[in-house]
Scaffold this active site. Structure first.
Site, PDB file in Angstrom:
ATOM      1  CB  THR A  66      -0.949   0.001   1.214  1.00  0.00           C
ATOM      2  OG1 THR A  66      -1.908  -1.059   1.068  1.00  0.00           O
ATOM      3  CG2 THR A  66      -1.699   1.327   1.322  1.00  0.00           C
ATOM      4  CB  CYS A 126      -0.108 -10.281  -1.447  1.00  0.00           C
ATOM      5  SG  CYS A 126      -0.107  -8.478  -1.217  1.00  0.00           S
ATOM      6  CG  ASN A 127      -6.451  -9.721  -2.790  1.00  0.00           C
ATOM      7  OD1 ASN A 127      -7.241 -10.071  -3.655  1.00  0.00           O
ATOM      8  ND2 ASN A 127      -6.362 -10.342  -1.626  1.00  0.00           N
ATOM      9  CB  THR A 128      -1.983  -4.766  -2.218  1.00  0.00           C
ATOM     10  OG1 THR A 128      -3.021  -4.826  -1.245  1.00  0.00           O
ATOM     11  CG2 THR A 128      -1.709  -3.316  -2.551  1.00  0.00           C
ATOM     12  CE  LYS A 135      -0.738  -6.249   6.014  1.00  0.00           C
ATOM     13  NZ  LYS A 135       0.032  -7.330   5.378  1.00  0.00           N
ATOM     14  CB  CYS A 177      -7.112  -7.689   2.332  1.00  0.00           C
ATOM     15  SG  CYS A 177      -5.592  -7.561   3.316  1.00  0.00           S
TER      16      CYS A 177
END
Length: 238
Positions: free
Chosen positions: A51, A85-87, A168, A198
């Site tokens: 991000t 991991c989508n991002t 996290k 996510c």
């Protein structure tokens, strides 16, 4: 179809990678060790925060780091690479350019599966990081299948981010916060379903009340990883 090795670039975050591995095992039809798929998992926890990299336009710091992982898996002879991991899929095209090994496209596979269930013109909610939402990767994915992506409002988005980063940080989680957002998106905003976009959200134990409305992108990646590696996916219990 013969067995093919799967490479996994994990560590984004480590708990989500652990859940991905467990889900692959749990969802593979196997009567013996040899029926499972071969996997090489790189838990690269020190990869830059996706991000932050996207919002600060510092993508090369991520790409330079992940290229080493891709090349390592390529040398190991894997047939496909999964990245839970989508991002990180904001960088998909550039990562795929680094290798001739197929990188499973988590976002496209998820949108394709949703379209098969809900069809054209469906309104799809999303729970994801600010990076994933702002990157437009799911908006682009939904548009490709003639669907509309609905993004949560600012208050909801802040609650979603807090939940993700609490996972996290191994802090206490109030699952009701996420469940109430899902209920609102379905019952008040008219969404057909909500994407859990996510992998930290995949670590949450959601209630049977909201699970039917959710499509977990990690679950889709798990199924494709098994299939592309020559394994057999367990059918959902009715």
């Amino acid at each position: 179809m013969g067995k093919k090795s799967l490479g996994v670039i994990g560590g984004m975050g480590p708990m989500a990678t652990s859940v991905f591995f467990e889900k692959v095992i749990e969802n593979t039809v196997a009567g013996a060790d040899q029926d499972h798929i071969n996997m090489i998992i790189l838990n690269h926890a020190t990869l830059p925060d996706r991000t932050s990299v996207i919002l600060n336009k510092e993508e090369n710091t991520f790409l330079d780091a992940v290229e080493e992982d891709i090349k390592l898996l390529e040398r190991a002879g894997v047939a496909n690479i999964a990245i839970p991991c989508n991002t990180s899929h904001y960088f998909y095209d550039k990562m795929q350019e680094m290798t001739g090994v197929n990188i499973i496209h988590m976002i496209d596979e998820t949108c394709k599966e949703i379209h098969q269930s809900y069809g054209d013109n469906s309104k799809i909610g999303i729970l994801a990081t600010n990076g994933t939402v702002s990157s437009g990767i799911y908006e682009k994915g939904c548009n490709a299948y003639n669907m509309q992506l609905y993004k949560p409002n600012k208050v909801y988005q802040e609650q979603i981010m807090n939940t993700i980063y609490n996972v996290k940080s191994d802090l206490d989680i109030d699952v009701n916060v996420i469940e109430n957002i899902i209920k609102d998106l379905i019952h008040n905003e008219g969404c057909s379903c909500v994407i859990l976009a996510c992998t930290e959200l995949s670590c949450l134990k959601l209630s049977d009340e909201v699970i039917p409305y959710c499509v977990d992108a990690m679950d889709v990646l798990v199924e494709r990883s098994i299939e592309y590696s020559g394994g057999v996916v367990k059918k959902a219990k009715s």
